[in-house]
Design a protein around this motif. Structure first.
Motif, mmCIF file in Angstrom:
data_model
loop_
_atom_site.group_PDB
_atom_site.id
_atom_site.type_symbol
_atom_site.label_atom_id
_atom_site.label_comp_id
_atom_site.label_asym_id
_atom_site.label_seq_id
_atom_site.Cartn_x
_atom_site.Cartn_y
_atom_site.Cartn_z
ATOM 1 N N PRO A 102 0.835 -1.206 0.000
ATOM 2 C CA PRO A 102 0.000 0.000 0.000
ATOM 3 C C PRO A 102 0.871 1.258 0.000
ATOM 4 O O PRO A 102 1.935 1.289 0.617
ATOM 5 N N ALA A 103 0.407 2.239 -0.721
ATOM 6 C CA ALA A 103 1.162 3.492 -0.812
ATOM 7 C C ALA A 103 1.202 4.172 0.552
ATOM 8 O O ALA A 103 0.229 4.175 1.296
ATOM 9 N N GLN A 104 2.356 4.734 0.855
ATOM 10 C CA GLN A 104 2.473 5.480 2.089
ATOM 11 C C GLN A 104 1.970 6.898 1.827
ATOM 12 O O GLN A 104 2.100 7.424 0.712
ATOM 13 N N LEU A 105 1.396 7.474 2.835
ATOM 14 C CA LEU A 105 0.878 8.831 2.688
ATOM 15 C C LEU A 105 2.033 9.809 2.516
ATOM 16 O O LEU A 105 3.049 9.736 3.206
ATOM 17 N N VAL A 106 1.870 10.693 1.559
ATOM 18 C CA VAL A 106 2.888 11.701 1.287
ATOM 19 C C VAL A 106 2.640 12.899 2.197
ATOM 20 O O VAL A 106 1.496 13.236 2.509
ATOM 21 N N ASP A 107 3.700 13.523 2.589
ATOM 22 C CA ASP A 107 3.603 14.703 3.431
ATOM 23 C C ASP A 107 2.847 15.797 2.674
ATOM 24 O O ASP A 107 3.198 16.153 1.543
ATOM 25 N N VAL A 108 1.814 16.349 3.282
ATOM 26 C CA VAL A 108 0.977 17.368 2.635
ATOM 27 C C VAL A 108 1.798 18.611 2.296
ATOM 28 O O VAL A 108 1.588 19.242 1.255
ATOM 29 N N SER A 109 2.776 18.946 3.113
ATOM 30 C CA SER A 109 3.585 20.138 2.836
ATOM 31 C C SER A 109 4.402 19.957 1.555
ATOM 32 O O SER A 109 4.599 20.907 0.796
ATOM 33 N N LEU A 110 4.847 18.715 1.279
ATOM 34 C CA LEU A 110 5.575 18.447 0.036
ATOM 35 C C LEU A 110 4.663 18.640 -1.169
ATOM 36 O O LEU A 110 5.056 19.254 -2.173
#
Length: 123
Positions: A102-110
């Motif tokens: 499963p894809a890991q959540l990407v940092d929203v700030s990025l």
């Protein structure tokens, strides 16, 4: 003639899975789960192959299928299909691809920085 207390007809469904696997269970290093993807290898098929194993190879020759899809198409229990897949894989007739993690959540700030950069570049 049936003996007293014996059913009139023996159901093929009760015996068949045991016969398909030759009484074997899953190996200790079971590499298959419901979403493991399987396809055929380039290795030529042997002339003598159990009908169920031949069916698995026929199904998988069209591309990647999950273990759950194979079991559904063949109308066999998952455990039986896993034994068949294990045999075919160890003999080199199948290529097994582990499920995509499963894809890991990407940092929203990025993501915000990428969006800001795109807006600055393309307006």
């Amino acid at each position: 003639m049936n003996t007293p207390g014996e059913p009139e007809e023996m159901s093929a469904d009760l015996v068949r899975p045991y016969v398909i696997t030759n009484g074997r269970g899953l190996p200790d290093n079971d590499q298959f789960n419901l979403i493991t993807l399987v396809t055929t290898s380039d290795q030529p098929r042997p002339s003598q192959l159990d009908p169920e194993k031949r069916s698995v190879l026929d199904l998988c020759s069209g591309g990647l299928l999950s273990v759950a899809e194979i079991a559904g198409h063949m109308k066999l229990p998952i455990g039986i299909v896993k034994v068949l897949l294990s045999d075919l894989s160890s003999d080199g007739y199948l290529v097994v691809r582990a499920p995509v993690p499963p894809a890991q959540l990407v940092d929203v700030s990025l993501l915000q920085e990428v969006l800001n950069g795109l807006q600055a570049r393309f307006g």
